[in-house]
Design an enzyme around this catalytic site. Structure first.
Site, short mmCIF file in Angstrom:
data_model
loop_
_atom_site.label_atom_id
_atom_site.label_comp_id
_atom_site.label_asym_id
_atom_site.label_seq_id
_atom_site.Cartn_x
_atom_site.Cartn_y
_atom_site.Cartn_z
N GLU A 272 12.03 -47.61 22.01
CA GLU A 272 12.51 -46.61 21.39
C GLU A 272 13.99 -46.42 21.33
O GLU A 272 14.65 -46.05 20.37
CB GLU A 272 12.16 -45.42 22.23
CG GLU A 272 10.66 -44.93 22.13
CD GLU A 272 10.09 -44.99 20.86
OE1 GLU A 272 10.83 -44.04 20.20
OE2 GLU A 272 9.20 -45.58 20.43
N TRP A 275 14.97 -48.80 18.50
CA TRP A 275 14.82 -48.00 17.16
C TRP A 275 15.89 -47.22 16.71
O TRP A 275 16.37 -47.36 15.48
CB TRP A 275 13.71 -47.25 17.38
CG TRP A 275 12.35 -47.73 16.80
CD1 TRP A 275 11.28 -48.26 17.41
CD2 TRP A 275 11.72 -48.40 15.48
NE1 TRP A 275 10.15 -48.60 16.54
CE2 TRP A 275 10.68 -48.77 15.60
CE3 TRP A 275 12.63 -48.06 14.10
CZ2 TRP A 275 9.80 -49.19 14.42
CZ3 TRP A 275 11.63 -48.41 12.96
CH2 TRP A 275 10.56 -49.07 13.00
N TRP A 304 6.98 -34.22 -6.45
CA TRP A 304 7.17 -33.14 -5.59
C TRP A 304 6.90 -31.82 -5.67
O TRP A 304 7.04 -31.16 -6.82
CB TRP A 304 8.59 -33.10 -4.72
CG TRP A 304 8.85 -34.61 -4.17
CD1 TRP A 304 9.85 -35.35 -4.54
CD2 TRP A 304 8.26 -35.28 -3.00
NE1 TRP A 304 9.99 -36.61 -4.10
CE2 TRP A 304 9.10 -36.29 -3.00
CE3 TRP A 304 7.24 -35.09 -2.22
CZ2 TRP A 304 8.60 -37.46 -2.17
CZ3 TRP A 304 6.90 -35.97 -1.22
CH2 TRP A 304 7.54 -37.14 -1.25
N ASN A 339 8.85 -35.99 20.20
CA ASN A 339 8.69 -37.19 19.14
C ASN A 339 7.62 -37.39 18.23
O ASN A 339 7.74 -37.63 17.22
CB ASN A 339 9.36 -38.42 20.12
CG ASN A 339 9.50 -39.53 19.06
OD1 ASN A 339 10.38 -39.44 17.97
ND2 ASN A 339 8.73 -40.78 18.81
N TRP A 357 10.62 -35.09 1.11
CA TRP A 357 11.11 -35.46 2.50
C TRP A 357 12.58 -35.02 2.93
O TRP A 357 12.88 -34.62 3.89
CB TRP A 357 10.76 -36.86 2.79
CG TRP A 357 11.66 -37.97 1.87
CD1 TRP A 357 11.40 -38.46 0.83
CD2 TRP A 357 13.08 -38.41 2.35
NE1 TRP A 357 12.25 -39.02 0.38
CE2 TRP A 357 13.44 -39.23 1.12
CE3 TRP A 357 14.29 -38.13 3.27
CZ2 TRP A 357 14.42 -40.04 1.11
CZ3 TRP A 357 15.14 -38.74 3.04
CH2 TRP A 357 15.65 -39.63 1.95
N TRP A 380 12.40 -39.98 9.04
CA TRP A 380 11.99 -39.19 7.59
C TRP A 380 11.62 -40.20 6.57
O TRP A 380 10.34 -40.10 6.00
CB TRP A 380 12.58 -38.19 7.12
CG TRP A 380 12.73 -36.80 7.82
CD1 TRP A 380 13.63 -36.16 9.01
CD2 TRP A 380 11.72 -35.71 7.80
NE1 TRP A 380 13.10 -35.27 9.35
CE2 TRP A 380 11.87 -34.76 8.70
CE3 TRP A 380 10.74 -35.65 6.73
CZ2 TRP A 380 11.26 -33.40 8.46
CZ3 TRP A 380 10.18 -34.42 6.75
CH2 TRP A 380 10.17 -33.58 7.56
#
Length: 470
Positions: A272, A275, A304, A339, A357, A380
């Protein structure tokens, strides 16, 4: 005599701070003075997406940094400006006034950050030098390349290469420097309007808080893999705000892990942390991601939804999907979201409500105290299937199944959606219309199965059309 200045950015700490340590050494060797500076521009930060929780956390961290630097005999000067552009001009004027020729700072990726540093180089007098350290990364981005000489677009080989580089070279983080200068009385910082964030979860923000939390978390790190996805349990580190502000560095985290366990790919908490570095690594290579660009433009033409009520109900925690609503309310009430729920909530907005998004990204940025552009954008785009190493478009979390799996007894839902508290464990994850109406809880804004099927059809067609023309 050329004096020294430390330009603080997203690195509001005194420990493991190479620019501060190097500036103090130079000041000692040259018998020169040392000053610290920070460009405080709420307008610039708001333009980048930050809201009151992040701005308030910034102010708290700056106040603490001011005290810590004063104890080292260093004054922190706040340059208040409507933009980084004006702030850089004012910083250069400050350096000229203080006879500063050497400015020490950390390298930062990003579009505005590059423009800011480029402006400094363009405007600064020839004798004024900017010394940038790469401490934001465990290894500088340009040292992490594929065998073909390209930057990594998949996390796993990036992590493998990074670990191979640092496993034998990781050194202990620098302690707070002891430069022998007499301590000063800290002067109150002129930060203007004070932003409000109550921090009800007591998230660590200040440097000392971050170190204490990191040490406490190490005692439960062995349980991280089994507890990190359960929002009702205290199974995560809660260090994201500290990492976003730089009151704690990723190297400090890696070193602390290494003192307890081997740095291996199987360590979930280590992954994590890496990342977060990976998303910053991408900004170093693709700064245009800061401009709302999709990493993979293949899905840019998705149709969208334009109904504003869909986004509004998701933001308010009124979608009629209990776990999604509980996550939204946690965010709105605390300035933080678990998370696992960030993924569940984001995927519901993008792939079930079919809302762009970028609207979700902007809302998280505004509400999160731990807002970090790279991590937020990367997360995202992962959910939306537009990013690097993203989830395939056909992978869609079922929020009801996620709820049954990770909040089986409904404890988290009951905390943040109290109107559903009377329901039995089995019913709370997906209440019937009759139960929802009786408890004053909204019906689902869309039918999950119908919307999911429609999303898959649209993604598939868009992908086929794109492939035909490219």
């Amino acid at each position: 005599m050329a004096n020294q200045l430390v330009w603080f950015r997203n690195d509001l700490r005194t420990c493991d701070h190479a620019p501060l340590s190097e500036a103090l050494v130079a000041a000692h060797q040259q018998n020169s003075t040392i000053t610290a500076a920070f460009i405080w521009s709420p307008e610039q930060l708001q333009q980048q997406g930050a809201g009151s929780p992040k701005l308030a956390a910034y102010q708290q961290a700056l106040d603490a940094l001011n005290d810590d630097l004063a104890a080292l005999g260093v004054e922190l000067q706040i340059i208040t400006a409507p933009s980084w552009q004006q702030g850089v001009t004012d910083l250069i004027e400050l350096c000229v006034r203080l006879d500063v020729d050497n400015i020490y700072c950390h390298y930062e990726p990003g579009w505005d950050e590059r423009l800011r540093d480029g402006q400094f180089h363009d405007q600064a007098p020839e004798q004024m030098h900017l010394h940038r350290a790469n401490d934001l990364y465990s290894a500088p981005p340009r040292q992490l390349l594929t065998l073909q000489g390209n930057f990594y677009k998949v996390f796993t080989p990036y992590k493998r290469n990074l670990l191979a580089q640092i496993i034998d070279t990781l050194v202990a983080p620098r302690p707070a420097p002891d430069n022998g200068l007499p301590a000063q009385a800290a002067k109150p910082l002129a930060l203007g309007e004070r932003f409000v964030w109550d921090n009800p979860m007591q998230l660590p923000v200040l440097e000392q808080q971050a170190h204490e939390r990191l040490e406490d978390f190490m005692d439960q790190m062995n349980d991280y893999s089994s507890l990190r996805d359960i929002p009702a349990r205290a199974g995560t580190s809660l260090l994201s705000t500290s990492l976003a502000l730089g009151t704690l560095s990723s190297r400090q985290v890696l070193w602390t892990i290494a003192q307890r366990q081997a740095l291996t790919s199987s360590n979930a908490f280590l992954s994590e942390i890496l990342w977060r570095e990976f998303y910053k690594y991408l900004l170093a290579w693709r700064p245009e991601l800061c401009l709302g660009k999709a990493f993979n433009p293949k899905w840019d033409q998705f149709p969208w939804q334009t109904d504003p009520s869909l986004l509004q109900r998701w933001q308010a925690g009124q979608t009629g999907v209990p776990l999604v609503d509980a996550a939204a309310r946690q965010l709105n009430q605390t300035g933080w979201m678990h998370n696992r729920l960030r993924m569940v909530s984001a995927m519901y907005l993008v792939k079930i409500l079919q809302v762009d998004w970028r609207h979700g990204e902007a809302w998280f940025a505004r509400q999160l105290a731990d807002f970090d552009f790279a991590a937020n954008n990367g997360g995202w785009q992962w959910v939306a299937s537009t990013g690097v190493d993203a989830t395939p478009y056909f992978r869609i979390f079922n929020p009801h199944e996620q709820s049954r799996r990770f909040d089986p007894d409904g404890d988290f839902i009951r905390k943040y959606v109290p109107e559903l508290a009377p329901l039995a464990n089995k019913a709370i994850h997906q209440p019937t219309p009759e139960l929802a109406l009786a408890l004053g809880y909204p019906l689902p804004v869309v039918d999950y199965k119908t919307s999911r099927a429609d999303t898959l059809v649209k993604f598939k067609k868009l992908g086929q059309d794109y492939d035909q023309h490219h």
